[in-house]
Design a protein around this motif. Structure first.
Motif, short mmCIF file in Angstrom:
data_model
loop_
_atom_site.label_atom_id
_atom_site.label_comp_id
_atom_site.label_asym_id
_atom_site.label_seq_id
_atom_site.Cartn_x
_atom_site.Cartn_y
_atom_site.Cartn_z
N LYS A 256 -13.12 8.57 -2.68
CA LYS A 256 -13.49 10.32 -2.65
C LYS A 256 -12.98 10.75 -3.49
O LYS A 256 -13.15 12.41 -2.97
N SER A 257 -12.51 10.58 -5.12
CA SER A 257 -12.55 11.99 -5.74
C SER A 257 -13.25 11.48 -7.22
O SER A 257 -13.47 10.50 -7.86
N LYS A 258 -13.56 12.40 -7.89
CA LYS A 258 -14.62 12.40 -8.31
C LYS A 258 -13.95 12.80 -10.13
O LYS A 258 -12.74 14.05 -9.97
N ILE A 259 -13.69 12.31 -10.99
CA ILE A 259 -12.50 12.42 -12.11
C ILE A 259 -13.65 13.19 -13.08
O ILE A 259 -14.54 12.26 -13.52
N CYS A 260 -13.74 14.70 -13.02
CA CYS A 260 -14.48 15.41 -14.44
C CYS A 260 -14.18 15.21 -15.67
O CYS A 260 -13.03 15.33 -15.90
N PHE A 261 -15.09 15.08 -16.53
CA PHE A 261 -14.47 15.46 -18.05
C PHE A 261 -15.24 16.99 -18.71
O PHE A 261 -16.20 17.38 -18.67
N ASP B 91 -18.67 5.08 -3.14
CA ASP B 91 -18.93 6.53 -3.26
C ASP B 91 -20.21 7.25 -3.46
O ASP B 91 -20.75 7.76 -3.08
N PHE B 92 -19.97 6.82 -4.92
CA PHE B 92 -21.65 7.66 -5.53
C PHE B 92 -22.97 7.05 -4.60
O PHE B 92 -23.88 7.17 -4.34
N ILE B 93 -22.77 5.33 -4.02
CA ILE B 93 -23.84 4.82 -3.16
C ILE B 93 -24.14 5.65 -2.33
O ILE B 93 -25.49 5.95 -1.66
N GLU B 94 -22.43 6.40 -1.65
CA GLU B 94 -22.94 6.97 -0.27
C GLU B 94 -24.08 7.87 -0.39
O GLU B 94 -24.43 8.67 1.02
N TYR B 95 -23.55 8.85 -0.58
CA TYR B 95 -24.25 10.23 -1.49
C TYR B 95 -25.85 9.89 -1.65
O TYR B 95 -26.51 10.03 -2.18
N LYS C 162 -26.53 14.91 3.50
CA LYS C 162 -25.52 14.50 2.35
C LYS C 162 -26.20 13.69 1.66
O LYS C 162 -25.63 13.49 0.32
N LYS C 163 -27.74 12.35 1.79
CA LYS C 163 -27.92 12.12 0.97
C LYS C 163 -29.31 12.66 0.01
O LYS C 163 -30.03 13.85 -0.04
N SER C 164 -29.35 12.19 -1.21
CA SER C 164 -30.49 12.57 -2.27
C SER C 164 -31.87 12.46 -1.60
O SER C 164 -31.57 11.53 -0.47
N LYS C 165 -32.43 12.97 -1.23
CA LYS C 165 -33.76 13.37 -1.08
C LYS C 165 -34.54 11.49 -1.60
O LYS C 165 -35.33 10.40 -1.51
N TYR C 166 -34.23 11.25 -3.19
CA TYR C 166 -34.63 10.78 -3.99
C TYR C 166 -33.98 9.52 -5.14
O TYR C 166 -33.52 10.64 -5.47
N GLY C 167 -33.21 8.21 -4.40
CA GLY C 167 -32.36 8.16 -5.34
C GLY C 167 -31.92 6.50 -5.26
O GLY C 167 -33.15 5.87 -5.45
N PHE C 168 -30.63 6.52 -5.13
CA PHE C 168 -30.34 4.86 -5.02
C PHE C 168 -31.50 3.81 -4.43
O PHE C 168 -31.67 3.12 -4.46
#
Length: 260
Positions: free
Chosen positions: A107-112, A171-175, A240-246
């Protein structure tokens, strides 16, 4: 395994810089390279002509700027359990993949944070490794500014931090991934970041500034009014989840997968 997903749309000389950086990585973990292609012309032919190998190309039709769907397509075909999202035209450290992976947490996003180099500086750094490129870029005013910002950010846990990032695939897929309702440039990363933080995720910042080579400005990026309206609607939806996504892609066109 780690999946490095590089968004691509033409500009192959910039892609060459990024691929060469990834190919010389010092990494103790197996990784794959996936090019998320938004309908480039002649990408596979260019890769073959330049003797690139061990690359998966996931291409969708050129129906306009569809970055969210493009990246989701790449994740759908990925084998790794950890994802690193990049764009073409980037110079990254030789230990980039390993050092990002070492910072992983659920649940941690490493940002660049990255510096968009001037055209003059970009010409000077092409062909250099990251450390040498940073030395050249050290006189670039934006690089100095981004370095100062990074010094501040690594000492805290930032709340909002859209843009390029790395995270666990589960975690990406969960959203439900990026929301493919964003058509055209802009705000798909802000919306994903909003959902990520609202529903339990956290952000940390990678401790080095990535270098983004100059390319001509795309005038289509000046108009994001439609995406702004969609962004506000999605953020106010309470979902929580995108409307159109994975799991429920937007569009009937199929993507094509080719292994180089």
């Amino acid at each position: 395994m780690i999946s490095v997903l590089i968004s691509v749309y033409n500009r192959f000389e910039g892609l060459r810089v990024t691929l060469d950086c990834i190919k010389r990585q010092q990494c103790n973990v197996e990784y794959e390279i996936i090019l998320c292609d938004d309908g480039s012309s002649g990408l596979v032919e260019w890769l073959n002509e330049n003797w690139y190998s061990d690359i998966t190309v996931v291409s969708q039709a050129d129906l306009g700027f569809r970055l969210s769907r493009n990246r989701n397509n790449g994740v759908r075909e990925s084998l790794g359990d950890f994802l690193i999202f990049l764009d073409q035209d980037f110079i990254v450290p030789d230990d980039f993949i390993q050092s990002v992976y070492d910072k992983r947490a659920e649940k941690s996003k490493i940002c660049f944070l990255y510096c968009y180099l001037s055209e003059e500086t970009s010409k000077k750094v092409v062909g250099l490794d990251y450390e040498s490129a940073c030395e050249v870029a050290s006189s670039d005013e934006e690089y100095k500014m981004k370095s100062r910002i990074l010094d501040i950010l690594v000492k805290q846990t930032p709340r909002r931090f859209p843009g390029l990032f790395a995270c666990y695939k589960k975690d990406f897929i969960e959203y439900n991934g990026f929301d493919e309702g964003f058509i055209g440039w802009g705000l798909e990363d802000f919306e994903f970041d909003f959902r990520w933080l609202e529903y339990g995720g956290s952000n940390v910042v990678y401790d080095r500034v990535l270098l983004h080579l100059f390319h001509p400005f795309d005038r289509s990026k000046e108009v994001i009014s439609v995406n702004t309206e969609y962004y506000n609607k999605r953020c106010n939806s309470g979902e929580k989840k995108s409307k159109y996504g994975f799991f429920n892609t937007l569009g009937d066109d199929e993507y094509v997968v080719r292994c180089i």
